[in-house]
Write a protein that holds these residues in place. Sequence first.
Motif, PDB file in Angstrom:
ATOM      1  N   ARG A 146       9.823  -2.637  19.148  1.00 16.40           N
ATOM      2  CA  ARG A 146      10.170  -1.449  20.098  1.00 16.40           C
ATOM      3  C   ARG A 146       8.974  -0.464  20.384  1.00 16.40           C
ATOM      4  O   ARG A 146       9.046   0.465  21.195  1.00 16.40           O
ATOM      5  CB  ARG A 146      11.376  -0.602  19.578  1.00 16.40           C
ATOM      6  CG  ARG A 146      12.627  -1.282  19.476  1.00 16.40           C
ATOM      7  CD  ARG A 146      13.867  -0.495  18.992  1.00 16.40           C
ATOM      8  NE  ARG A 146      15.238  -1.178  18.901  1.00 16.40           N
ATOM      9  CZ  ARG A 146      16.294  -0.708  18.608  1.00 16.40           C
ATOM     10  NH1 ARG A 146      16.289   0.769  18.072  1.00 16.40           N
ATOM     11  NH2 ARG A 146      17.352  -1.395  18.581  1.00 16.40           N
ATOM     12  N   GLY A 147       7.984  -0.579  19.644  1.00 13.06           N
ATOM     13  CA  GLY A 147       7.031   0.409  19.877  1.00 13.06           C
ATOM     14  C   GLY A 147       5.753   0.192  18.931  1.00 13.06           C
ATOM     15  O   GLY A 147       5.648  -0.905  18.200  1.00 13.06           O
ATOM     16  N   PRO A 148       4.402   0.477  19.369  1.00 10.40           N
ATOM     17  CA  PRO A 148       3.512   0.523  18.395  1.00 10.40           C
ATOM     18  C   PRO A 148       3.566   1.035  17.164  1.00 10.40           C
ATOM     19  O   PRO A 148       4.460   2.031  16.787  1.00 10.40           O
ATOM     20  CB  PRO A 148       2.197   1.121  19.404  1.00 10.40           C
ATOM     21  CG  PRO A 148       2.863   2.235  19.987  1.00 10.40           C
ATOM     22  CD  PRO A 148       4.255   1.493  20.407  1.00 10.40           C
ATOM     23  N   VAL A 149       2.637   0.752  16.047  1.00  6.78           N
ATOM     24  CA  VAL A 149       2.605   0.952  14.647  1.00  6.78           C
ATOM     25  C   VAL A 149       1.192   1.396  14.495  1.00  6.78           C
ATOM     26  O   VAL A 149       0.190   1.002  14.809  1.00  6.78           O
ATOM     27  CB  VAL A 149       2.975  -0.137  13.915  1.00  6.78           C
ATOM     28  CG1 VAL A 149       2.732   0.449  12.475  1.00  6.78           C
ATOM     29  CG2 VAL A 149       4.523  -0.268  14.229  1.00  6.78           C
ATOM     30  N   THR A 150       1.178   2.780  13.635  1.00  5.02           N
ATOM     31  CA  THR A 150      -0.074   3.207  12.826  1.00  5.02           C
ATOM     32  C   THR A 150       0.068   3.596  11.718  1.00  5.02           C
ATOM     33  O   THR A 150       1.045   4.084  11.319  1.00  5.02           O
ATOM     34  CB  THR A 150      -0.425   4.418  13.708  1.00  5.02           C
ATOM     35  OG1 THR A 150      -0.585   4.427  15.293  1.00  5.02           O
ATOM     36  CG2 THR A 150      -1.762   5.283  13.216  1.00  5.02           C
ATOM     37  N   ALA A 151      -0.984   2.854  10.910  1.00  5.24           N
ATOM     38  CA  ALA A 151      -0.894   3.150   9.469  1.00  5.24           C
ATOM     39  C   ALA A 151      -2.193   3.162   8.719  1.00  5.24           C
ATOM     40  O   ALA A 151      -3.240   2.938   9.625  1.00  5.24           O
ATOM     41  CB  ALA A 151      -0.230   1.739   8.939  1.00  5.24           C
ATOM     42  N   VAL A 152      -2.288   4.050   7.615  1.00  7.09           N
ATOM     43  CA  VAL A 152      -3.606   3.980   6.954  1.00  7.09           C
ATOM     44  C   VAL A 152      -3.375   2.957   5.874  1.00  7.09           C
ATOM     45  O   VAL A 152      -2.566   2.356   5.173  1.00  7.09           O
ATOM     46  CB  VAL A 152      -3.443   5.557   6.245  1.00  7.09           C
ATOM     47  CG1 VAL A 152      -4.455   5.277   5.316  1.00  7.09           C
ATOM     48  CG2 VAL A 152      -3.659   6.620   7.108  1.00  7.09           C
ATOM     49  N   LEU A 153      -4.598   2.138   5.814  1.00  6.47           N
ATOM     50  CA  LEU A 153      -4.805   1.055   4.979  1.00  6.47           C
ATOM     51  C   LEU A 153      -6.091   1.275   4.231  1.00  6.47           C
ATOM     52  O   LEU A 153      -6.962   1.551   4.593  1.00  6.47           O
ATOM     53  CB  LEU A 153      -5.120  -0.169   5.851  1.00  6.47           C
ATOM     54  CG  LEU A 153      -5.150  -1.460   4.841  1.00  6.47           C
ATOM     55  CD1 LEU A 153      -3.853  -2.057   4.144  1.00  6.47           C
ATOM     56  CD2 LEU A 153      -5.470  -2.541   5.869  1.00  6.47           C
ATOM     57  N   GLY A 154      -5.743   1.155   2.938  1.00  6.60           N
ATOM     58  CA  GLY A 154      -6.837   1.393   1.792  1.00  6.60           C
ATOM     59  C   GLY A 154      -7.092   0.396   0.624  1.00  6.60           C
ATOM     60  O   GLY A 154      -6.021  -0.619   0.313  1.00  6.60           O
ATOM     61  N   ARG A 155      -8.051   0.461   0.154  1.00  3.66           N
ATOM     62  CA  ARG A 155      -8.548  -0.554  -0.882  1.00  3.66           C
ATOM     63  C   ARG A 155      -9.317   0.349  -2.282  1.00  3.66           C
ATOM     64  O   ARG A 155     -10.032   1.049  -2.104  1.00  3.66           O
ATOM     65  CB  ARG A 155      -9.476  -1.687  -0.490  1.00  3.66           C
ATOM     66  CG  ARG A 155      -8.970  -2.574   0.352  1.00  3.66           C
ATOM     67  CD  ARG A 155      -9.763  -3.908   0.598  1.00  3.66           C
ATOM     68  NE  ARG A 155     -11.188  -3.626   1.204  1.00  3.66           N
ATOM     69  CZ  ARG A 155     -12.265  -4.223   0.879  1.00  3.66           C
ATOM     70  NH1 ARG A 155     -12.062  -5.370   0.098  1.00  3.66           N
ATOM     71  NH2 ARG A 155     -13.393  -3.861   1.271  1.00  3.66           N
ATOM     72  N   VAL A 156      -8.955  -0.161  -3.255  1.00  6.39           N
ATOM     73  CA  VAL A 156      -9.588   0.563  -4.471  1.00  6.39           C
ATOM     74  C   VAL A 156     -10.089  -0.586  -5.241  1.00  6.39           C
ATOM     75  O   VAL A 156      -9.600  -1.670  -5.956  1.00  6.39           O
ATOM     76  CB  VAL A 156      -8.474   1.011  -5.272  1.00  6.39           C
ATOM     77  CG1 VAL A 156      -9.303   2.036  -6.390  1.00  6.39           C
ATOM     78  CG2 VAL A 156      -7.833   2.108  -4.569  1.00  6.39           C
TER      79      VAL A 156
END
Length: 221
Positions: A186-196
Motif C-alpha cells: 500500500r505504500g513506501p517504507v522508511t526504516a533505520v537499519l543499524g549494525r553493532v
Amino acid sequence: MILVPAAVPRTAPAFQRLIDPEQRPAVRAGLTVEALPPGVRVEQLPYESVESVTVVLSGRLIAAGRILSPGEALHHRPGTSYRLTAVRGAPTAVLTVRPTPPRAVIPAQRSGSAPAPSWRQVEVGTVRLDPVGVCGPYADRAADAFLVVLSGASSFLGELGEVPLLPGDLVYVRAGERYGLRAGRRGPVTAVLGRVGTPGATLGPEWDSRPMRSGQADPQG
C-alpha cells in the motif's frame, strides 16, 4: 530475534529500555528510547570506554550545531559529553545505541585522554523501500543488527519467516541471524537499519561528531 512492538513513544516525557544487556548478556549493545518534550535540553554525560550513538526517530533535534531529522544519527566519541535540544513544535523521539564490549577488551582511559582509533563499533543507515521492495535478507556473522520502522507497513524477513511490522516497531537480531525487510503493497517504507560490531572492527568511515544521513540502501540488497 527480539521484537519490541510500538517501541517509539508518541508522548513526552517517556523513557524505555528496549534492549537491556543486563537482562540479555549475549547482545552487543544496549538500546534505549526517549521522547523529549518540545524545547527541552538534555545533557548527556560521557562514557569513558565506548561510543554512543543518537538516532532521531521522530520530530527534530538540535545537536552539534545542526538540526537532525528522522533517520539521521550522531556518533559520540568515548569520553565526550554532549547536549541535545528538542525543536519546538512536537515531541522528539531519540534512540540511543551504546555498545557493550567484553570487560577484558575495554581499554583503561581517563577523562580527556585520546580514544583509541578503533572507537567506532556502530553503523547506522536509513533505508527507503518502494511498495513491495525488499532489503536483504542478510546474515552478518561479524555484527548484531537492529531496525526500527519509521513509516509504512512492512514485514521482517528472518529465521521465523515473515513477521508483520508497523511504524514504531523495533527488531534486534544476533550476529549470524538472517534479517531483512519487505515493504507492503500500500505504500513506501522508511526504516533505520543499524549494525553493532566487535571492538576494533571497522564498519564504515569515521563520522566523528558530525550528523550524517546514510545513503539509501539498495532495495534488492
